[in-house]
Design an enzyme around this catalytic site. Structure first.
Site, PDB file in Angstrom:
ATOM      1  N   GLU A  99       0.801  -1.211   0.000  1.00 54.14           N
ATOM      2  CA  GLU A  99       0.000   0.000   0.000  1.00 54.14           C
ATOM      3  C   GLU A  99       0.840   1.270   0.000  1.00 54.14           C
ATOM      4  OE1 GLU A  99      -2.351  -0.982   3.377  1.00 54.14           O
ATOM      5  OE2 GLU A  99      -3.966  -1.742   2.137  1.00 54.14           O
ATOM      6  N   CYS A 112       3.324   8.250   1.599  1.00 51.78           N
ATOM      7  CA  CYS A 112       3.874   7.222   2.488  1.00 51.78           C
ATOM      8  C   CYS A 112       4.051   5.954   1.667  1.00 51.78           C
ATOM      9  CB  CYS A 112       2.887   7.007   3.638  1.00 51.78           C
ATOM     10  SG  CYS A 112       3.326   5.647   4.715  1.00 51.78           S
ATOM     11  N   CYS A 119       6.547  -7.734   6.694  1.00 51.60           N
ATOM     12  CA  CYS A 119       7.715  -7.359   7.500  1.00 51.60           C
ATOM     13  C   CYS A 119       8.095  -8.547   8.366  1.00 51.60           C
ATOM     14  CB  CYS A 119       7.372  -6.152   8.385  1.00 51.60           C
ATOM     15  SG  CYS A 119       8.787  -5.528   9.334  1.00 51.60           S
ATOM     16  N   CYS A 123       6.487  -6.710  15.347  1.00 52.68           N
ATOM     17  CA  CYS A 123       6.171  -5.827  16.469  1.00 52.68           C
ATOM     18  C   CYS A 123       4.741  -6.151  16.905  1.00 52.68           C
ATOM     19  CB  CYS A 123       6.301  -4.363  16.047  1.00 52.68           C
ATOM     20  SG  CYS A 123       7.988  -3.967  15.517  1.00 52.68           S
ATOM     21  N   CYS A 126       1.717  -4.072  15.602  1.00 49.03           N
ATOM     22  CA  CYS A 126       1.683  -3.706  14.178  1.00 49.03           C
ATOM     23  C   CYS A 126       1.104  -4.827  13.350  1.00 49.03           C
ATOM     24  CB  CYS A 126       3.104  -3.384  13.699  1.00 49.03           C
ATOM     25  SG  CYS A 126       3.198  -3.113  11.904  1.00 49.03           S
ATOM     26  N   GLY A 174       6.879  -2.715   6.056  1.00 50.22           N
ATOM     27  CA  GLY A 174       8.254  -3.178   5.962  1.00 50.22           C
ATOM     28  C   GLY A 174       9.287  -2.365   6.710  1.00 50.22           C
ATOM     29  N   GLU A 175      10.466  -2.966   6.848  1.00 52.46           N
ATOM     30  CA  GLU A 175      11.586  -2.324   7.530  1.00 52.46           C
ATOM     31  C   GLU A 175      12.586  -1.861   6.461  1.00 52.46           C
ATOM     32  OE1 GLU A 175      12.655  -1.165  10.545  1.00 52.46           O
ATOM     33  OE2 GLU A 175      14.279  -0.605   9.197  1.00 52.46           O
ATOM     34  N   SER A 206      11.679   5.767   8.282  1.00 44.34           N
ATOM     35  CA  SER A 206      11.345   5.297   9.631  1.00 44.34           C
ATOM     36  C   SER A 206      11.864   3.882   9.839  1.00 44.34           C
ATOM     37  CB  SER A 206       9.821   5.326   9.811  1.00 44.34           C
ATOM     38  OG  SER A 206       9.448   4.718  11.021  1.00 44.34           O
ATOM     39  N   SER A 228      11.241   4.261  15.534  1.00 41.79           N
ATOM     40  CA  SER A 228      10.055   3.732  16.215  1.00 41.79           C
ATOM     41  C   SER A 228      10.470   3.311  17.613  1.00 41.79           C
ATOM     42  CB  SER A 228       9.507   2.534  15.437  1.00 41.79           C
ATOM     43  OG  SER A 228       8.974   2.964  14.220  1.00 41.79           O
ATOM     44  N   HIS A 230       8.653   3.872  20.954  1.00 45.30           N
ATOM     45  CA  HIS A 230       7.446   3.263  21.526  1.00 45.30           C
ATOM     46  C   HIS A 230       7.517   2.817  22.989  1.00 45.30           C
ATOM     47  CE1 HIS A 230       6.115   3.522  17.481  1.00 45.30           C
ATOM     48  NE2 HIS A 230       6.652   2.408  17.048  1.00 45.30           N
ATOM     49  N   ASN A 305      -3.683   2.508  16.362  1.00 44.75           N
ATOM     50  CA  ASN A 305      -4.792   2.170  15.481  1.00 44.75           C
ATOM     51  C   ASN A 305      -5.051   0.669  15.581  1.00 44.75           C
ATOM     52  OD1 ASN A 305      -6.669   2.973  13.380  1.00 44.75           O
ATOM     53  ND2 ASN A 305      -5.428   1.659  12.075  1.00 44.75           N
ATOM     54  N   CYS A 348      -0.284   5.621   7.154  1.00 42.13           N
ATOM     55  CA  CYS A 348       1.015   4.969   7.273  1.00 42.13           C
ATOM     56  C   CYS A 348       1.180   4.150   8.540  1.00 42.13           C
ATOM     57  CB  CYS A 348       2.106   6.016   7.317  1.00 42.13           C
ATOM     58  SG  CYS A 348       2.106   7.093   5.963  1.00 42.13           S
TER      59      CYS A 348
HETATM   60  N1  SAH Z   1       9.293  -0.661   9.878  1.00 37.71           N
HETATM   61  C1  SAH Z   1       9.468   0.723  10.031  1.00 37.71           C
HETATM   62  C2  SAH Z   1       8.580   1.568   9.131  1.00 37.71           C
HETATM   63  C3  SAH Z   1       7.155   1.130   8.962  1.00 37.71           C
HETATM   64  S1  SAH Z   1       6.116   1.255  10.357  1.00 37.71           S
HETATM   65  C4  SAH Z   1       9.282   1.117  11.491  1.00 37.71           C
HETATM   66  O1  SAH Z   1       8.847   0.281  12.283  1.00 37.71           O
HETATM   67  O2  SAH Z   1       9.602   2.254  11.837  1.00 37.71           O
HETATM   68  C5  SAH Z   1       5.808   3.034  10.428  1.00 37.71           C
HETATM   69  C6  SAH Z   1       5.320   3.514  11.790  1.00 37.71           C
HETATM   70  O3  SAH Z   1       3.959   3.129  12.067  1.00 37.71           O
HETATM   71  C7  SAH Z   1       6.139   2.954  12.925  1.00 37.71           C
HETATM   72  O4  SAH Z   1       6.439   3.944  13.869  1.00 37.71           O
HETATM   73  C8  SAH Z   1       5.212   1.935  13.502  1.00 37.71           C
HETATM   74  O5  SAH Z   1       5.582   1.627  14.803  1.00 37.71           O
HETATM   75  C9  SAH Z   1       3.862   2.597  13.371  1.00 37.71           C
HETATM   76  N2  SAH Z   1       2.731   1.675  13.514  1.00 37.71           N
HETATM   77  C10 SAH Z   1       2.655   0.388  13.121  1.00 37.71           C
HETATM   78  N3  SAH Z   1       1.468  -0.159  13.432  1.00 37.71           N
HETATM   79  C11 SAH Z   1       0.737   0.797  14.044  1.00 37.71           C
HETATM   80  C12 SAH Z   1      -0.578   0.842  14.614  1.00 37.71           C
HETATM   81  N4  SAH Z   1      -1.378  -0.216  14.581  1.00 37.71           N
HETATM   82  N5  SAH Z   1      -0.992   2.011  15.154  1.00 37.71           N
HETATM   83  C13 SAH Z   1      -0.181   3.098  15.155  1.00 37.71           C
HETATM   84  N6  SAH Z   1       1.075   3.112  14.633  1.00 37.71           N
HETATM   85  C14 SAH Z   1       1.538   1.969  14.094  1.00 37.71           C
HETATM   86 FE1  SF4 Z   2       7.786  -4.108  10.781  1.00 39.74          FE
HETATM   87 FE2  SF4 Z   2       7.716  -1.510  11.420  1.00 39.74          FE
HETATM   88 FE3  SF4 Z   2       5.523  -3.062  11.708  1.00 39.74          FE
HETATM   89 FE4  SF4 Z   2       7.584  -3.410  13.345  1.00 39.74          FE
HETATM   90  S1  SF4 Z   2       6.308  -1.556  13.170  1.00 39.74           S
HETATM   91  S2  SF4 Z   2       6.429  -5.054  12.293  1.00 39.74           S
HETATM   92  S3  SF4 Z   2       9.304  -3.005  11.986  1.00 39.74           S
HETATM   93  S4  SF4 Z   2       6.533  -2.524   9.780  1.00 39.74           S
END
Ligand code: SAH
Ligand code: SF4
Length: 375
Positions: A99, A112, A119, A123, A126, A174-175, A206, A228, A230, A305, A348
């Site tokens: 996406e 974005c 990924c 996490c 996520c 993705g990372e 990110s 990230s 958190h 979210n 995003c």
């Molecule tokens: N993998 C990379 C980039 C993609 S995630 C990373 O983890 O940074 C982009 C951002 O969205 C990250 O900060 C991630 O922690 C956040 N994110 C992922 N799932 C989410 C959710 N369900 N609600 C809010 N933020 C979220």
């Molecule tokens: Fe991957 Fe980023 Fe989601 Fe963690 S937050 S699972 S690194 S996309």
């Protein structure tokens, strides 16, 4: 009409570096300046065929059309919010999907993009991490996301004043630091000032914190970094962002201090997802400020979210405000991504897999949309 050639062996010219195109042209006996012309057509004008490259002779256009293709991903789904946000589900040649989200704001338009399909990092908050299929996106698939956005926004030629798409964030699926070769290659194409020409100051990558890649990312792309984070303790971060077991908070923050080019005018953004009862107390906020000491930082609070089956809830609005107040008082800019519009999807970092999307088609339309505001 020029001769049309259907040949699977044609190489997609999208995603090749300037040097690669130059080398290929040289070996075809074409003068070097030709590759500059083609680059201009591809990335300044948004050409989708060699046929339309009228500054080249017919003969050269036919020759190039036999050797190269100009391929973009295809739009498999598109949703537009009342506030102008657009989400595209893009399909790549092997059928994999990812996406891309466009978020218009008053003074900018942010795209974005995804760096991988799925990924590997799991996490716990996520949804992308729960997706089975994982692969890197190629440089052509990375650049292709931007080309599609330009096409859809009628944003060609690329370098217009007041253009709709001004900023890029790598915050989709993705990372990106696990796909750094392709990301660097794609960013160089996007930043090239004879093409799409989006400056490094307007691009943010990110990461969950893959420390060994920081230096190369900083030196070779010099884009803004978002981390990230958190959580403020390793115990909590180990659960939320399991890669923390390999790259714990202290080492991560030291690596941030050493990120090439970091300064007060070029701060690192720390993303902090607000999870009720997990990481959102006022003492967490104070601990966060302590951790930031000595780092030119911005803190981005993200309301969680939820997704079907997610083990967390979003913090109460009041709690987020309390948290933000403490952070702000300590002198850190801390924009909160606030829900905006309830007619479509999520933005995003909250991207969903196709299978879940199908199951939740109805509820998805009622989800709150998160505003993204990054410099
Ligand atoms: N993998 C990379 C980039 C993609 S995630 C990373 O983890 O940074 C982009 C951002 O969205 C990250 O900060 C991630 O922690 C956040 N994110 C992922 N799932 C989410 C959710 N369900 N609600 C809010 N933020 C979220
Ligand atoms: Fe991957 Fe980023 Fe989601 Fe963690 S937050 S699972 S690194 S996309």
């Amino acid at each position: 009409m020029l001769e049309l050639v259907e040949d699977k062996d044609q190489e997609n010219i999208i995603g090749l570096s300037r040097e690669e195109i130059g080398d290929r042209f040289l070996s075809l006996g074409l003068q070097k300046f030709r590759s500059g012309q083609v680059w201009h057509w591809l990335y300044h004008k948004g050409a989708t065929s060699f046929e339309e490259m009228t500054t080249l002779s017919k003969k050269v256009r036919v020759q190039l059309g036999k050797i190269f293709s100009i391929k973009r991903p295809t739009v498999s789904e598109k949703q537009t919010s009342a506030d102008g946000t657009i989400k595209w589900l893009l399909q790549f040649e092997d059928g994999a999907k990812a996406e891309t989200v466009f978020i218009p704001e008053e003074d900018r338009g942010t795209l974005c993009i995804s760096s991988q399909v799925g990924c590997t990092l799991n996490c716990s908050f996520c949804h992308t991490g729960t997706q089975k299929l994982v692969r890197n996106l190629s440089s052509s698939e990375l650049v292709g996301q931007i080309l599609i956005a330009f096409d859809e926004l009628s944003a060609w030629p690329s370098a217009q004043i007041g253009r709709p798409l001004t900023n890029i964030v790598l915050m989709g699926m993705g990372e990106p630091l696990y796909n750094l070769d392709n990301v660097i290659k794609a960013l160089k194409i996007i930043m090239d000032n004879e093409g799409i020409s989006i400056s490094k100051r307007r691009i943010t990558l990110s990461t969950s914190g893959i420390i060994p890649e920081f230096n190369r990312c900083g030196l070779e792309t010099d884009v803004n970094l978002a981390i990230s984070l958190h959580a403020v303790t390793d115990d909590v971060r180990d659960i939320l962002v399991p890669i923390n077991k390999r790259y714990p908070i202290k080492e991560l923050l030291n690596a941030c201090r050493e990120y090439p080019g970091v300064s007060n005018s070029r701060r690192i953004t720390f993303e902090y997802v607000m999870l009720k009862g997990v990481n959102d107390s006022t003492s967490d906020a104070r601990a966060l400020i302590k951790l930031m000491e000595g780092i030119p930082a911005k803190i981005n609070l993200i309301p969680f979210n939820p997704w079907p089956g997610s083990p967390y809830e979003c913090s109460e609005k009041k709690q987020i405000e309390e948290f933000a107040k403490i952070v702000l008082k300590a002198g850190y800019p801390s924009p909160v991504r606030t829900p905006r519009g309830d007619d479509i999807l999520a933005a995003c970092g909250q991207l969903k897999s196709a299978s879940v999307r199908e199951r939740n088609k109805k509820s998805r339309f009622n989800e709150g949309l998160q505003e993204v505001r990054l410099s």
